[in-house]
Design an enzyme around this catalytic site. Structure first.
Site, PDB file in Angstrom:
ATOM      1  N   THR A   1       0.909  -1.222   0.007  1.00 43.83           N
ATOM      2  CA  THR A   1      -0.113   0.217   0.030  1.00 43.83           C
ATOM      3  C   THR A   1       0.950   1.227   0.140  1.00 43.83           C
ATOM      4  OG1 THR A   1      -1.737   1.088   1.298  1.00 43.83           O
ATOM      5  CG2 THR A   1      -0.148   0.367   2.399  1.00 43.83           C
TER       6      THR A   1
ATOM      7  N   GLY B   1      -8.138  -0.775   4.982  1.00 46.32           N
ATOM      8  CA  GLY B   1      -9.082   0.016   5.677  1.00 46.32           C
ATOM      9  C   GLY B   1      -8.101   0.843   6.741  1.00 46.32           C
TER      10      GLY B   1
HETATM   11  C1  SD4 Z   1      -3.251   1.662   6.068  1.00 45.78           C
HETATM   12  N1  SD4 Z   1      -4.647  -0.209   5.881  1.00 45.78           N
HETATM   13  O1  SD4 Z   1      -2.212   2.520   5.674  1.00 45.78           O
HETATM   14  C2  SD4 Z   1      -3.781   0.918   4.986  1.00 45.78           C
HETATM   15  C3  SD4 Z   1      -4.605   1.871   4.099  1.00 45.78           C
HETATM   16  C4  SD4 Z   1      -5.599   0.985   3.475  1.00 45.78           C
HETATM   17  O2  SD4 Z   1      -7.164   0.660   1.752  1.00 45.78           O
HETATM   18  O3  SD4 Z   1      -5.908  -0.191   3.578  1.00 45.78           O
HETATM   19  N2  SD4 Z   1      -6.350   1.484   2.286  1.00 45.78           N
HETATM   20  O4  SD4 Z   1      -3.835   2.017   6.911  1.00 45.78           O
END
Ligand code: SD4
Length: 333
Positions: free
Chosen positions: A211, A245
């Protein structure tokens, strides 16, 4: 008489043992018949393209680890995707910082966090796992390691991402907020981490998660995605889980590890994800109404399931029957 009784006893024990072994054998045949692998699943609709890439390895009998690495490199390279890899939205100071982790069937794992200028963090994470005695490298150290391993230094901020950031800056209050995606242009969510779980033909489970993190995060902020146990966890005896998330809530609840442990206790993949989501909501019922967290899980038989706080979470499945299945995750709200 004594001998006869003994004989009857012995023969009845051996009969029950034979029955036991026969049923165990039948069960294991049944398990094999019911096991669904090779298979690969991943978060969100864009998982379809990533799964297809992973399937090239899995369908040839290749290792799940190679499959998940190759699979998640697809969204990492996709310039239209602003939440993974190159073209990811930057932090509040305009730096694209990437997080990724990978875990194999033997419990080996590697991760990078807050890494700049390197387009494929998942491959760097794999090398951290394979070539160092460590699990997680961060920031400049991760970048330096990547350069030493032959990765190129590249500009990851694209004109489109830069524009979105500049638009966001016009209105943004520069303070830590729980859910910076609410401040995205148009107020839309940007929860699009890819987490991928695969079981290869040998029945081995591996996973990857990558990510650019929350859009416009505070500089230095790291979410759940590169944290083993939070964004990803694999236990080859049980199954695997990954999340997407608001990473802070996933870290606070050690979400993916929790999902795998629940499956170990007998929960189905979907029920395990649901219970992990329920615990997040229970601790912060009001805050949880405004955020998204989703979990995706697979067990040793290749059964899968997902659950999220909010509607809208989807996941993609690819196996010998379906190459491009998209399934809506169940949700609390
Ligand atoms: C985060 N979980 O950096 C990641 C962001 C994410 O879909 O899932 N976006 O918290």
């Amino acid at each position: 008489m004594y001998n006869r009784r003994k004989f009857i006893k012995v023969s009845s024990i051996s009969a029950s043992l034979t029955a036991l072994f026969a049923s165990a054998a039948a069960r294991s045949v049944l398990n094999i018949q019911h096991a669904n692998y090779p298979i690969v699943i991943s978060t969100w609709d864009f998982g379809v393209a990533a799964n297809k890439e992973a399937w090239k390895t899995l369908s040839k009998g290749g290792r799940a680890l190679d499959a998940v690495e190759a699979g998640v490199k697809i969204p990492e390279a996709d310039l239209k995707n602003h939440s993974v890899g190159r073209a990811g939205y930057p932090d509040r100071d305009g730096h694209v910082t990437l997080d990724a982790c990978i875990m194999d069937e033997q419990g080996n794992c590697g991760a990078v966090a807050g890494m700049e200028d390197i387009a494929h963090p998942i491959s760097v994470a794999r090398l951290v796992m394979e070539k160092t005695p460590h699990v997680l490298l961060v920031g400049d150290g991760a970048r330096q390691f990547a350069l030493e391993q032959g990765f190129k230094s590249e500009k990851l901020l694209t004109p489109e991402s830069e524009k979105a950031w500049k638009d966001w800056l016009k209105k943004a209050e520069y303070k830590p907020v729980m859910n910076s995606e609410n401040q995205m242009p148009g107020g839309k969510y940007n929860h699009d981490t890819i987490g991928m779980l695969a079981i290869d033909a040998k029945g081995n489970i591996c996973g990857a998660c990558t990510t650019s993190g929350m859009a416009f995060k505070l500089r230095g902020r790291v979410g759940d995605s590169p944290i083993i146990g939070a964004g990803l966890y694999i236990d080859n005896e049980v199954g695997g889980a990954t999340s997407t998330g608001v990473g802070e809530e996933v870290i606070r609840n050690v979400g993916s590890f929790l999902v795998v442990e629940l499956m170990r206790q007998g929960y189905s993949p979907q029920d395990a994800c649901k219970e992990a989501v329920r615990r997040i909501i229970k601790k912060k019922p009001e805050a949880a109404k405004k955020i998204q967290v989703g979990f995706l899980a697979i067990n040793k038989k290749g059964q899968y399931g997902a659950y999220a706080i909010q509607k809208g979470f989807t996941f993609a499945v690819c196996d010998s029957k379906n190459q491009d299945l998209v399934i809506p995750g169940k949700s609390f709200y």
